[in-house]
Design an enzyme around this catalytic site. Structure first.
Site, PDB file in Angstrom:
ATOM      1  N   THR A  12       0.809  -1.223   0.000  1.00 23.62           N
ATOM      2  CA  THR A  12       0.000   0.000   0.000  1.00 23.62           C
ATOM      3  C   THR A  12       0.843   1.274   0.000  1.00 23.62           C
ATOM      4  O   THR A  12       0.297   2.375   0.001  1.00 23.62           O
ATOM      5  CB  THR A  12      -0.950   0.015   1.212  1.00 23.62           C
ATOM      6  OG1 THR A  12      -0.176  -0.092   2.419  1.00 23.62           O
ATOM      7  CG2 THR A  12      -1.932  -1.154   1.160  1.00 23.62           C
ATOM      8  N   ALA A  14       3.959   3.923  -1.609  1.00 27.78           N
ATOM      9  CA  ALA A  14       4.173   4.552  -2.920  1.00 27.78           C
ATOM     10  C   ALA A  14       4.926   3.635  -3.872  1.00 27.78           C
ATOM     11  O   ALA A  14       4.546   3.482  -5.042  1.00 27.78           O
ATOM     12  CB  ALA A  14       4.921   5.877  -2.749  1.00 27.78           C
ATOM     13  N   SER A  41      -3.098  -2.271   7.412  1.00 33.80           N
ATOM     14  CA  SER A  41      -3.526  -2.199   6.012  1.00 33.80           C
ATOM     15  C   SER A  41      -4.122  -3.499   5.503  1.00 33.80           C
ATOM     16  O   SER A  41      -4.710  -3.533   4.416  1.00 33.80           O
ATOM     17  CB  SER A  41      -2.341  -1.808   5.124  1.00 33.80           C
ATOM     18  OG  SER A  41      -1.840  -0.540   5.482  1.00 33.80           O
ATOM     19  N   ARG A 102      22.061  -3.507   1.532  1.00 36.27           N
ATOM     20  CA  ARG A 102      22.842  -3.031   0.389  1.00 36.27           C
ATOM     21  C   ARG A 102      24.343  -3.224   0.535  1.00 36.27           C
ATOM     22  O   ARG A 102      25.030  -3.586  -0.415  1.00 36.27           O
ATOM     23  CB  ARG A 102      22.530  -1.551   0.119  1.00 36.27           C
ATOM     24  CG  ARG A 102      21.157  -1.333  -0.479  1.00 36.27           C
ATOM     25  CD  ARG A 102      20.861   0.136  -0.627  1.00 36.27           C
ATOM     26  NE  ARG A 102      19.485   0.365  -1.054  1.00 36.27           N
ATOM     27  CZ  ARG A 102      18.825   1.505  -0.896  1.00 36.27           C
ATOM     28  NH1 ARG A 102      19.430   2.533  -0.308  1.00 36.27           N
ATOM     29  NH2 ARG A 102      17.587   1.625  -1.317  1.00 36.27           N
ATOM     30  N   CYS A 133      17.879   5.197  -4.824  1.00 40.44           N
ATOM     31  CA  CYS A 133      17.342   5.753  -6.066  1.00 40.44           C
ATOM     32  C   CYS A 133      18.329   6.692  -6.765  1.00 40.44           C
ATOM     33  O   CYS A 133      18.501   6.628  -7.987  1.00 40.44           O
ATOM     34  CB  CYS A 133      16.023   6.476  -5.787  1.00 40.44           C
ATOM     35  SG  CYS A 133      16.088   7.676  -4.439  1.00 40.44           S
ATOM     36  N   SER A 163       8.732  13.106  -3.343  1.00 41.08           N
ATOM     37  CA  SER A 163       8.211  11.733  -3.332  1.00 41.08           C
ATOM     38  C   SER A 163       9.265  10.751  -2.845  1.00 41.08           C
ATOM     39  O   SER A 163       8.937   9.614  -2.495  1.00 41.08           O
ATOM     40  CB  SER A 163       7.710  11.327  -4.717  1.00 41.08           C
ATOM     41  OG  SER A 163       8.671  11.616  -5.714  1.00 41.08           O
ATOM     42  N   GLY A 164      10.530  11.190  -2.797  1.00 43.47           N
ATOM     43  CA  GLY A 164      11.559  10.365  -2.190  1.00 43.47           C
ATOM     44  C   GLY A 164      11.300  10.128  -0.713  1.00 43.47           C
ATOM     45  O   GLY A 164      11.831   9.182  -0.124  1.00 43.47           O
ATOM     46  N   LYS A 219      25.510   6.880   1.118  1.00 41.61           N
ATOM     47  CA  LYS A 219      24.959   5.776   0.315  1.00 41.61           C
ATOM     48  C   LYS A 219      25.456   5.882  -1.114  1.00 41.61           C
ATOM     49  O   LYS A 219      25.840   4.885  -1.734  1.00 41.61           O
ATOM     50  CB  LYS A 219      23.427   5.824   0.325  1.00 41.61           C
ATOM     51  CG  LYS A 219      22.757   5.395   1.619  1.00 41.61           C
ATOM     52  CD  LYS A 219      21.249   5.578   1.486  1.00 41.61           C
ATOM     53  CE  LYS A 219      20.539   5.331   2.809  1.00 41.61           C
ATOM     54  NZ  LYS A 219      19.081   5.603   2.697  1.00 41.61           N
ATOM     55  N   HIS A 247      14.067  12.700  -9.586  1.00 42.38           N
ATOM     56  CA  HIS A 247      15.286  13.304  -9.050  1.00 42.38           C
ATOM     57  C   HIS A 247      16.163  13.812 -10.185  1.00 42.38           C
ATOM     58  O   HIS A 247      16.231  13.219 -11.264  1.00 42.38           O
ATOM     59  CB  HIS A 247      16.097  12.279  -8.257  1.00 42.38           C
ATOM     60  CG  HIS A 247      15.480  11.861  -6.961  1.00 42.38           C
ATOM     61  ND1 HIS A 247      14.386  12.474  -6.418  1.00 42.38           N
ATOM     62  CD2 HIS A 247      15.842  10.867  -6.085  1.00 42.38           C
ATOM     63  CE1 HIS A 247      14.088  11.879  -5.260  1.00 42.38           C
ATOM     64  NE2 HIS A 247      14.954  10.920  -5.048  1.00 42.38           N
ATOM     65  N   GLN A 322      12.498   8.648  -9.873  1.00 37.57           N
ATOM     66  CA  GLN A 322      13.101   7.821  -8.825  1.00 37.57           C
ATOM     67  C   GLN A 322      12.145   6.777  -8.265  1.00 37.57           C
ATOM     68  O   GLN A 322      12.581   5.797  -7.656  1.00 37.57           O
ATOM     69  CB  GLN A 322      13.665   8.710  -7.701  1.00 37.57           C
ATOM     70  CG  GLN A 322      12.762   8.981  -6.530  1.00 37.57           C
ATOM     71  CD  GLN A 322      11.622   9.939  -6.845  1.00 37.57           C
ATOM     72  OE1 GLN A 322      11.576  10.549  -7.903  1.00 37.57           O
ATOM     73  NE2 GLN A 322      10.701  10.087  -5.922  1.00 37.57           N
TER      74      GLN A 322
END
Length: 345
Positions: A12, A14, A41, A102, A133, A163-164, A219, A247, A322
């Site tokens: 649910t 983004a 959710s 990562r 991203c 939105s990041g 990162k 981005h 992104q």
């Protein structure tokens, strides 16, 4: 091609929502789609391929119960830390979109156009990590340049969309702009960001590190080196800007002192590289912008020029969506490449 039971953890959110769109667009070979989320959710509906599917609660046993074979994780590092192992134990390959795995030496960090061969080591942990991203779109433009001249150093400043920070970041920018036009911006709430984001830029993304950089900036340093398998010097300044999606990055690349950059060759190798497109016509106001890249799976590169003072430095501007290139699309491309490699397609 055989079909797979596919789980989406964080269904649910983004990125989860974008994953469903990308899976459909890429005609992903799905036998059974299992949307997973927290108990809050669970029971809600998500749409996939014209059908509504009920979101199930993420539990330790849900992967085994649903015979999951591929599990996309996009619900935050703590969720991946706790639940990815249960997906692996159930026999699934985990494609993790968080930062948690990562830099694990036993987990491949993959951008399929750049280092697809690393996918082969997924069996070490049963996990393939999706990079940050900003790193993804940057290495997509760095890889062909490294093959052309050999990169020594990268200096990058990012212009990262709200939105990041997820849905809350987008909602906060929209609400603040509404408050601006209602002459009450000074009363607008600041939750997603430490400062007002409307009509402003914030030169901090993520928490400070002891060396003066932020976690987001480091990162980009560490992930770039891992993906390219090279100790390239990277210095990043990450900035949040009042853009909803996509981005942008201003990148300066330094090659060996003996290199004399040929801008035409740089354009050529970038244009030929998979999923990279050059828009570079300054005289006609043509260059990459967020409104061009949004809702696409392309990394756009432009404003390509050699440094005024040093012949071994090239500067350019780089833009990508992104949520797609930097998250959902890269994850789906990893999964498709994994299927191809594992099934000798």
């Amino acid at each position: 091609m055989r079909k797979f039971n596919v789980a989406v953890v964080g269904a649910t959110g983004a990125v989860g929502e974008e994953l469903f769109r990308v899976l459909k667009e890429y005609n992903f070979p799905i036998n059974n789609l299992i949307p997973l989320a927290s108990s809050r959710s669970a029971g809600s509906k998500v749409e996939y391929n014209g059908k509504e599917i009920t979101v199930l609660e993420l539990t330790k046993t849900c992967f085994e119960e649903n015979e999951v074979e591929i599990a996309f994780f996009s619900a935050g590092g703590s969720v991946s830390e706790e639940y990815a192992k249960y997906a692996v134990e159930a026999g699934a390959v985990v494609i993790d979109n968080t930062s948690h795995f990562r830099m694990d030496p036993d987990v491949p960090l993959v951008v399929p156009e750049v280092n697809p061969e690393d996918i082969a080591s997924w069996k070490e942990r049963g996990i393939i990590a999706n990079p940050n991203c900003s790193t993804i779109q940057m290495v997509l433009s760095l890889k062909p340049l490294d093959e052309l001249y050999g990169i020594k150093r990268v200096d990058v400043s990012t212009y990262q969309a709200v939105s990041g920070a997820g849905k809350t970041g987008m909602e906060e920018l929209v609400k603040q702009m509404q408050d601006f036009f209602a002459f009450r911006l000074d009363e607008s709430e600041k939750k997603a960001f430490a400062h007002q984001i409307a009509l402003n830029v914030i030169p901090q993304i993520d928490v400070p590190q002891p060396n003066g950089f932020t976690k987001e900036e480091m990162k980009m340093v560490n992930e770039t080196q891992k993906i390219l398998h090279k100790e390239i010097q990277v210095a990043a300044t990450c900035v949040r800007v009042p853009v909803l999606r996509s981005h942008s990055e201003s990148i300066s690349v330094t090659f060996d002192e003996s290199v004399e950059v040929d801008v035409n060759k740089v354009r050529e190798v970038l244009e030929k590289f998979e999923d990279v497109e050059v828009i570079d016509d300054l005289q006609n106001n043509a260059y990459p912008m967020p409104i061009i890249s949004t809702d696409t799976d392309i990394t756009y590169v432009g404003r390509i020029r050699r440094d005024v003072y040093q012949q071994n430095i090239v500067h350019f501007f780089n833009v990508a969506d992104q949520v797609r290139v930097g998250a959902a699309t890269n994850a789906v491309r990893i999964a498709l490449k994994w299927i191809e490699m594992e099934n000798d397609i």
